[in-house]
Structure formats: C-alpha cells, structure tokens
Motif scaffolding. Sequence first.
Motif, PDB file in Angstrom:
ATOM      1  N   PRO A 291       0.791  -1.249  -0.061  1.00  0.00           N
ATOM      2  CA  PRO A 291       0.030  -0.023  -0.119  1.00  0.00           C
ATOM      3  C   PRO A 291       0.896   1.218   0.133  1.00  0.00           C
ATOM      4  CG  PRO A 291       0.054  -0.891   2.272  1.00  0.00           C
ATOM      5  CD  PRO A 291       0.961  -1.911   1.350  1.00  0.00           C
ATOM      6  N   HIS A 292       0.625   2.343  -0.873  1.00  0.00           N
ATOM      7  CA  HIS A 292       1.300   3.610  -0.780  1.00  0.00           C
ATOM      8  C   HIS A 292       0.154   4.602  -0.436  1.00  0.00           C
ATOM      9  CE1 HIS A 292       5.263   2.210  -2.981  1.00  0.00           C
ATOM     10  NE2 HIS A 292       4.670   1.086  -2.375  1.00  0.00           N
ATOM     11  N   ILE A 294      -2.660   5.943   2.430  1.00  0.00           N
ATOM     12  CA  ILE A 294      -3.295   6.204   3.685  1.00  0.00           C
ATOM     13  C   ILE A 294      -4.490   4.866   4.040  1.00  0.00           C
ATOM     14  CG2 ILE A 294      -4.826   7.867   3.591  1.00  0.00           C
ATOM     15  CD1 ILE A 294      -2.849   7.123   6.746  1.00  0.00           C
ATOM     16  N   VAL A 297      -2.819   1.412   4.133  1.00  0.00           N
ATOM     17  CA  VAL A 297      -2.443   1.247   5.383  1.00  0.00           C
ATOM     18  C   VAL A 297      -3.454   0.934   6.400  1.00  0.00           C
ATOM     19  CG1 VAL A 297      -1.261   2.244   7.363  1.00  0.00           C
ATOM     20  CG2 VAL A 297      -0.502   2.466   5.167  1.00  0.00           C
ATOM     21  N   LEU A 300      -5.159  -2.538   5.803  1.00  0.00           N
ATOM     22  CA  LEU A 300      -4.114  -3.795   6.428  1.00  0.00           C
ATOM     23  C   LEU A 300      -4.549  -3.855   7.850  1.00  0.00           C
ATOM     24  CD1 LEU A 300      -0.985  -3.472   4.282  1.00  0.00           C
ATOM     25  CD2 LEU A 300      -2.597  -5.059   4.031  1.00  0.00           C
ATOM     26  N   LEU A 301      -4.485  -2.761   8.415  1.00  0.00           N
ATOM     27  CA  LEU A 301      -4.606  -2.873   9.932  1.00  0.00           C
ATOM     28  C   LEU A 301      -6.159  -3.532  10.246  1.00  0.00           C
ATOM     29  CD1 LEU A 301      -3.313   0.706  11.367  1.00  0.00           C
ATOM     30  CD2 LEU A 301      -2.186  -1.530  11.296  1.00  0.00           C
ATOM     31  N   ALA A 337       1.630  -3.102   6.659  1.00  0.00           N
ATOM     32  CA  ALA A 337       1.177  -1.842   7.272  1.00  0.00           C
ATOM     33  C   ALA A 337       2.196  -0.832   7.606  1.00  0.00           C
ATOM     34  CB  ALA A 337       0.082  -1.930   8.197  1.00  0.00           C
ATOM     35  N   PHE A 338       3.290  -1.183   8.187  1.00  0.00           N
ATOM     36  CA  PHE A 338       4.175  -0.326   8.913  1.00  0.00           C
ATOM     37  C   PHE A 338       5.279  -0.019   7.763  1.00  0.00           C
ATOM     38  CE2 PHE A 338       8.825  -0.182  10.322  1.00  0.00           C
ATOM     39  CZ  PHE A 338       8.358   1.090  11.330  1.00  0.00           C
ATOM     40  N   GLY A 340       4.073   0.387   4.485  1.00  0.00           N
ATOM     41  CA  GLY A 340       3.461   1.544   3.831  1.00  0.00           C
ATOM     42  C   GLY A 340       3.451   2.642   4.321  1.00  0.00           C
ATOM     43  N   ALA A 341       3.539   2.859   5.854  1.00  0.00           N
ATOM     44  CA  ALA A 341       3.568   4.047   6.482  1.00  0.00           C
ATOM     45  C   ALA A 341       4.880   4.654   6.222  1.00  0.00           C
ATOM     46  CB  ALA A 341       3.172   3.633   8.031  1.00  0.00           C
ATOM     47  N   CYS A 342       5.889   3.746   6.537  1.00  0.00           N
ATOM     48  CA  CYS A 342       7.150   4.328   6.160  1.00  0.00           C
ATOM     49  C   CYS A 342       7.295   5.006   4.866  1.00  0.00           C
ATOM     50  CB  CYS A 342       8.263   3.229   6.318  1.00  0.00           C
ATOM     51  SG  CYS A 342       8.614   2.614   7.852  1.00  0.00           S
TER      52      CYS A 342
END
Length: 577
Positions: A291-292, A294, A297, A300-301, A337-338, A340-342
């Motif tokens: 995921p790129h 929000i 992400v 996924l959460l 998810a992490f 993607g957030a990074c």
Amino acid sequence: MPKIFLAAFIGFVTGLVAVAFHFGLGLATSLVKMPWTGDNALPWWSFAIMPAIGGLIVGVIIYVVAKAPETAGQGTDNMIKSFHHEGGKIRKRVAPVKFLTSIITLATGGSAGYEGPISQIGSGVASTVCYGFNMPQSLRRQFTLAGTAAGLGSIFKAPLAGALTSVEVLYREDFESNAFATSIVSSVVAFTVYIAFVGTEPAIAGVPVFPFANTVELIACALLGILCFPFSYLYVRCYSESETRFARWQVPNWIKPAIGGLMISVLVVVFPEVAGGGFEFINEVMGAMMPHSIWGVLLLLGIVLAKIVATGLTVGSGGSGGVFGPSLFIGGVLGAAFAGACELIAPDMIRCPEMFILVGMAAFFAGAAKAPIAGVVMVCEMTGSYSLLPGLLIAAVMHIAFSRPWSIYKSQVQNKFASPAHRGDMDVDVLRVTTVGDVIEHCEMKTLRGEDSLSDVLKDIEVDYVYPVYEGTSRTPAGLSLGHEHTGTYIGLLDMSIVKNAYITSPDLIQHLLISDCTVKAPMLMDSMDLHSALRIFVRTSMSELCVKNKSGEVIGVLSHAAIFKAYDKIVQQKAG
C-alpha cells in the motif's frame, strides 16, 4: 544411542502423517470450495456460512463421536500442558481426531493455524510409541517434544525451527535443553520425509534476497517490534476472553464451534483474507501488493484486527487449530502496514519495504509465544532467507521486552523451577514438593465434644478410628458429630490407650470420665503443608496419626505416619519410571 533411533522413528512416522495432512487439507479445501468455482459458481459472499458448518461437524466429532475434548482448541498449548502436568501422556485417539477435525476447521474457512494440530498430532504419535516401549516419564516427555518438533519441522519445512520451538515454547524464560538432541533428529527426519513428497520450495515462496539491514533499517525494525506489542496484547486478550466466555456459556459443548464459526461469518464477508491459514495472502502482499496510500495502510490494519477476532472466535470456541500460524499472519500484515506508513512518511528511505513483512512475522510470534530464537529461525527457514537476521533479532527482542506479562500459550510456565515436570530435579527431598492434601484420603470426619461423658459415647466409638475433640460453644447433643457441626476449639485427639486402660483396670471409672480426660494434645495438619514438615511433627509428637484440616478450618481427613512412607516410595518409583 537407542534414543536417537527411536527419535528418528518418531520423525519418520510423523513426517508421513504431515504428508497426509498436507494432501488431505488440499483435497478437503478443493472439495469445500467447489460450489464457488466454475461457470455456475455461487456468490462469493455465501462462503461465509462455511465456518459455521465446519464448526458444527467438528463439535459433533470431538464431543459426541470421539469424546476427546482435549482435541478442541489449540493443540500446542495442550501439548505444553501434557508435558508439565501429565507426564507427556496423550491418549491414542488424540492424533487421528485432531488430524480430521483440524482439516475440517481449516478447509471450511476457520481462522486457525497448521502448527497446533500437527504439533499435537506429532506428540500424540510419540506418546503412542512410548506406550509400546513402556517408557518412564522423563523419556516420555522428551519424545513428546520430539514428536512436536517433527510435526513443526515438516509442515513448515523448517527443521531447525521445529526443534527450537518444541524446546523453547514450554517456558517464558527457559528452554528444555535435555530434549534438544532428540528433537533435532526427529525434526530432520520428518522434514526429509515431507519434502520427498511435497517438494523443497519454502513455505513462503518468492521472497527476494534482501540486502543486509543498515542503521536506519535496524532502527525501523526496532520500532516495528515495539509496534507489535499492543497488537499481541489484544491478540492474547481476545483469545483468552473468547475461550473463557465460551467455557462459561451454558450450551452443549458440541455446538459451540458452530456458534464461533457463525460469529466470524460477517468478518469473512468483509475481510475474506482472514479465512483459513492466510499464507496465500502473505505471498500476495510479498509480491509487490504494497500500500502506498493511507487507505491501503488502514485496510491492512483492519485485516489485522479482523484476524485477531476471527482466530479468537474460531479457536476459543473449540474449533480445532493453532494460534501460531495466525500470529505469523498478523505479524506479516502488520509489517506490511508499517512498510506502507514508512513509504508515506519517508519515501525511499527504506531500500526494500517488503522486508518488514518478514520482520513483523518473526517479531510478533517471538513476543506472543515468548520464543525469540525459534520465531526468528522459523521465519528464516519458511522464507529460505537469512539475510535479515539482525533486523529480525532486534525486532523480536524489542517486542519481548514490552510484552513479558502475557503469552498465547496459557500453559507456559516461567522456567524449569516452576514446572511440575522438574520438581524432583530442583529439590532432592521429594517430600518437600508433595503436600499433605496430595496424600490423604478425603473423608467426612466424626468428632467428639470434650465436655461430654465418656460413657455416653463409648458404645459408638470404634477402636481403630481417629476422633478429633472440640471444647467450647457447640450445642450439638452428646455423641458423635460431623466436623463441620462443631464451632468450639480443637483440643486434641481421643487417646484410645487411655480408654482401653480405664476400661480394663477400673470399669467403674468410665462413668466419671469426660472425653477431655482421655484427650491427648496433638496438632492438626494443614492440607497445604508439605510432607517433610508433617513428618517432623510426627517425630516430635510420637503420634501415629494426625487429623488434617483445610484453609477453612474444616477437618477433611487423617494422615498416618505409614502413609507418608508409602507416598515417598510411590513418588520415587514414578521418578524412576
């Protein structure tokens, strides 16, 4: 040397069972999903009813047909319980029942893992072999772990991790070093048998060779390890709460897995990824579905939270499966998810964001199961890649540092000192680790009142019986009473030698004696007292029998001097085999 050959035999048999499990699960999954494939396929959302149907079938098999309640729920925890509290004994019916019910649970979309069933099946195979050779408890426990290692090492194609998991998962801060050699042999043999039929491709295929983690990536791995701990707490709490509530629910046990399956139907409709083991989705995410945005992400959460709830409902309700596999799924999706957030916060800072899928898998399982080495090695062997080993270790240690109070395996103990399996090893005096309550035969005691006349109760007294005597506020009629009917003060035991002497030498004296005149002061033992302390009291008082009370003060039985020695002899024989 004979132990090694026997471990190899257990590994060979367990490897064949793992092969049958693999193909049996594949066949069952294809048959179950047949109505949803082809030209006249049913709507995809209608598959959501299958977990309930599977749960109903599983419940009937476990509780009605096989009558094997120990096969319900997660298998690894039952194996741990057997090791610590049951001398490694596992009933012969456990392996076949677990084999069948786990395939049904997983094929019909239940959210569970493969490792619980195969570890309990492997330990069941080992226990059955030990029955045939009449093994002592110490060896039976070793081979039970060897069977577990064989199951894990084969089904995950991870021979070293299988052996490490079997000896590490028993404790939160220790491992069973005595069983490591036999576990290695059994796991390697089972792995060899399994790949001969299934192939050598890693359990999670297509993983690229990641570069060695640099400083920034190691810091990110540590942050991911910290991020895992609130989710592992939620995972353990959700599973534990589900298991507790289903256990208290006043409905037939055989219907509970169906109710659990029905509850996850909504989750399966919204998040179909949570059905079954879930490793196919991990492979998809690893294949560049990162995921790129929000929303990616958050999606996924949402899958992570849905998997946590679905696993708690499936396994907690009595569905047959494990919680190890779902923990790898949760960690992998959380890592995605992490990553993607990074990418959103600092694009291109991490060279290969996909690496965090593996880091999350290792870190989550290591912290949730308190098995840091096994968790890291398991992920490395399942993916066929050791290039991320430093990052995996850092993440696993950080998760464990924040999650010490809880574990997905409730039967885990802190260390060997806390395990009943090692009580004799930790204390040479076996009488110190055996309580009075473990030895006495519980019975409802007859008691006497000290102020009563001996002549009034003499006709009801038995020569070989022990009578505690009370004095005080009791208003019961003269004669024998039950222990709970007295509210007075305990003053001792009726001394039958005084009664006999008075009856023989001066029969007329009996009319003038009170029960208290024939009472000898004798302490009362607590049922929680160890036998060593009780023996010291016997020596000090020269008594042959003493009464025993519980923490409420109720007299519950009698302990004799001879019973202590019989208990000692029995314990020593059990330790010897």
